[in-house]
Every structure is written in C-alpha cells, then in structure tokens.
Scaffold this motif. Sequence first.
Motif: not given
Length: 476
Positions: A2-14, A189-196
């Motif tokens: 997970l740490s290798r993914l971009p930050y904008r993907v880590q939070i929604p995926l997490g 995913w929507w909340i994660g995208r809004r956070m990032t």
Amino acid sequence: MLSRLPYRVQIPLGLSLAVVLAALLVTAVAAQIFARTARADTLATVDRAAQLLSAQSLPLLAADDTWRVFALLRNTAAFLPGAATGQARAAVLDSEGRVFASSAQALLGQRVSGQTLPTAAAVTKRLRIDRPDGAIALLEPIRSEDGQALGFTYIEVDAPVFAADWAALTQPALIGVGLAAFLLLPAGWWIGRRMTAPVLSVAHVIENIGRLDSAELRRQLPRTKDPELGRINAAVDQLISELQVRQQAERRALSAERMAAVGRITAAVAHEINNPLGGLLTATQTLSVHGGSEETRKRTLDLLKRGLNQIRTTVAALLPQARVEDRALEIDDFADVVTLTHPDLAHRNVQLTTQVEVESAMRVPSGVLRQVMLNMLLNGVSAAEEPGTVHAELRADAERLLFSVAHAGKVLTQDALEAIVAVESGDDPRGFGLWVCREIATQYGGGFDVDSRHGQGTRLVFWMPNRETHEELAAD
C-alpha cells in the motif's frame, strides 16, 4: 504494497479496506452472538419442556398410570430440539430413579453417555449436568403438594443440537457483507478522494512555484477550515512570498550587475579611445604649426589616418555583427605608437628607448597590436620613476611576435598583475589597459605576463602567434 501507491490512492483504498474489514468483523461478531443466543434458546426450550413434563406427570405418577405418562412423554419429547434426529431424549423416573416411562434407557446412579448420574437421594432440586462435549442432561424432581418425591423428569440433549448452523448463517452473512461493500466502498472512496483533494491542490501549487505568477499560485491554494491543512497553506504562502522577494532581489542584482558591466565597458572604451586621442591632438597641433613642410604634413596625415583607423577598429570590436578587415602590422605602426606617447612623456621626466628586431613578415592585425603597444607604453610611462627610462622592444620571427615594456619603477609582481587584470576589479579605469592586453592575448592564443626582478624594475611581456589566421582559443 500500500505504501508504494500514490497518496491520492492510499487514503481511498485504505478507507475501502477498513470498510470491508469492519463489515467482516461485524458479521463475525453477529455470528458469535447468534450462536450463543441459539444455545440459550435451546436451553430455555429444554427447561420449559422439563417444567411442563413435571407438572403434567405429577397426577399420573400419583395414580400410577404408566400408559398415560408414556403418551405424555411421547408428545412432550417431540417438541424437544433434536428429537427428530434422535439427539434428544426424555424419561420419567419413579421415586427410586427407575424408568417409569422413557424415550431413553436411563437409571439414576448409573453411567449414561460416559458420566455417572447422581442417585435419587442426591437429587433434591433441578440439576443440569454439562458434559465436556457440550451436551447437557437435566434432572428435575416431581414432588407432591406435601413435598414427597414421587419421581423425576430426565431430559438429555446431545452436543450437535447446540452447534450453530454456520451453513445457514453463511448466505445472509455474505449478503450483508456484499451490501455493505456495495454501499460503503463508493462512499469510502468518495470520502478519501475529498480528503486528498486539498493535499493534491497544495502539491500542484508547490510544483508550479517558479513557473506561474505568485498571485495565480495563491489563488490556486485550497480554502479550508482544517487547522493542519491551514498550516500547510500558510507555509506554502510564506514560501511563495519569500521566493517572490528573492526573485525581485535577483532581478535588482542582475540589473545592477548589468549596469556595472555597462559602466566597465564604457570606461574601457573611453580609456582605449582616449589613449590615441592625446597623440592625435598633438599631431594636429604639429600640423597647424609646421604644416608648411610637405614631408611633415605627409607624415602627420599618415599618423592621423592610422590613429583614426585604430579607434575605428576598437569601436568595431564592440559590435559582433560588424566585420572590419584589418591590415597586418607594420614598422610604421610601432613608430606611430611611440609618437602617440610623446604627450605623456612630455609631462613626466621620463625618456623612451626602443628596439626593433623583425626577422620575418609580421602577420598579425595592426589594430589590436597598436592597442596593446599603446596601453603597455602608457602604463610603463606612468609607472616609471622620475627621472627614469622606459624601454620598448618589438621582436618578430616566423613563429611569434613579442612586445615588451620595461621600466625601473615600482616592482609589479605576478599576483599584483592578476589582481589588476581581473575582470571583477573593473572599478579602477586605470586597470583597463592591462586587462585589455590580457584579453587580447587570450583571444589570439598568446600570453601576457610580468618578468620582474627585484631591484631592476618591471618588464611586461606580450606575445601572440605570428600567422595569418588567429583562432579564438578562449571560446574553446
């Protein structure tokens, strides 16, 4: 991973993974609760069946009606959990613990299912026997109104009856997890995208620092009430302000440097033009006084022509697009330079001696050599002691041309010469003459050095290759 993914993907995926794990955890807890509730319900059913069987068996035992007790036992045992699969059994015992009517052979005080049942005298109240495998046995005494024990109710339920039906739970659990994932994954995913999104906006602004205008960068900074993002925005805004101040300082420094360069060039041009002008003005005075002599007039006009051509060559050197064809150096050019120094010699008690040794044709441009010789002679006259002597020497062979000026004045060391001709030390216009000599020597692949001997003055030496084409080695 997970740490290798971009930050904008880590939070929604997490967040999505957290939703799925939470759904699975809730399902597992609900299954455990369901299993415990099912066991409690089974035990409650068995308890109610025992109470019913005891209450209805009391008058039948008092009347010693075996057949009606058996019928009652058969009807009641049918409602026990696991009775249909033979995993539940019930019996009515007499006061001695013997079977009065039973769906299973059980006697008090004997071993049943690997355990020894208590004796009739030991059972004074309801007793539940929990077996290691999870099965239970329930014993309840049947008493008359005066408290006399007329018999016992015995119910036995095997462990599989209490086991949860996981197969039946799997389908609704999977449906629940699927619905949770279907509804919550897009939300996570929507909340994660809004956070990032604000962080990505700040990163975009940082990437464009130095490329876009400061006002445009500040406009692109996200507006947020979050204190942490507010601190980041404030830090980026401060960075933009400091960069703007730095750029303005750099522009001012560059402008000042350009103005200083223009000033140095102006001083250098003025210096290089003023050098021959003094001699040319003296020549015009000579012409006005002794112009009656044809020989004097011709010699003076030739001097004026070569001097003006030297000035034209010097000015043309400042124009890269201008190409001035320069003739080769001649002996008369050296004589002109000596003549142009007479005004300076007249103001100081200094004598000038010369020596010329030319063994080959001189194939060097006259304009730059006249400039070098005049600069070196004027510098030597200025540095010589009074009374004193300045000696100029011109030598040429097939390989190179050498011009030197020696005087018995203050000794000039190599370090002092380097300090004078350094490009950065252009504040003193008197240093431009030697600086020009060094630049010309470098441009034409030659050299400009000092040959100083303590107690014997200073000797400046200029040399360059004696050939038709001179490559600018400095540009290499």
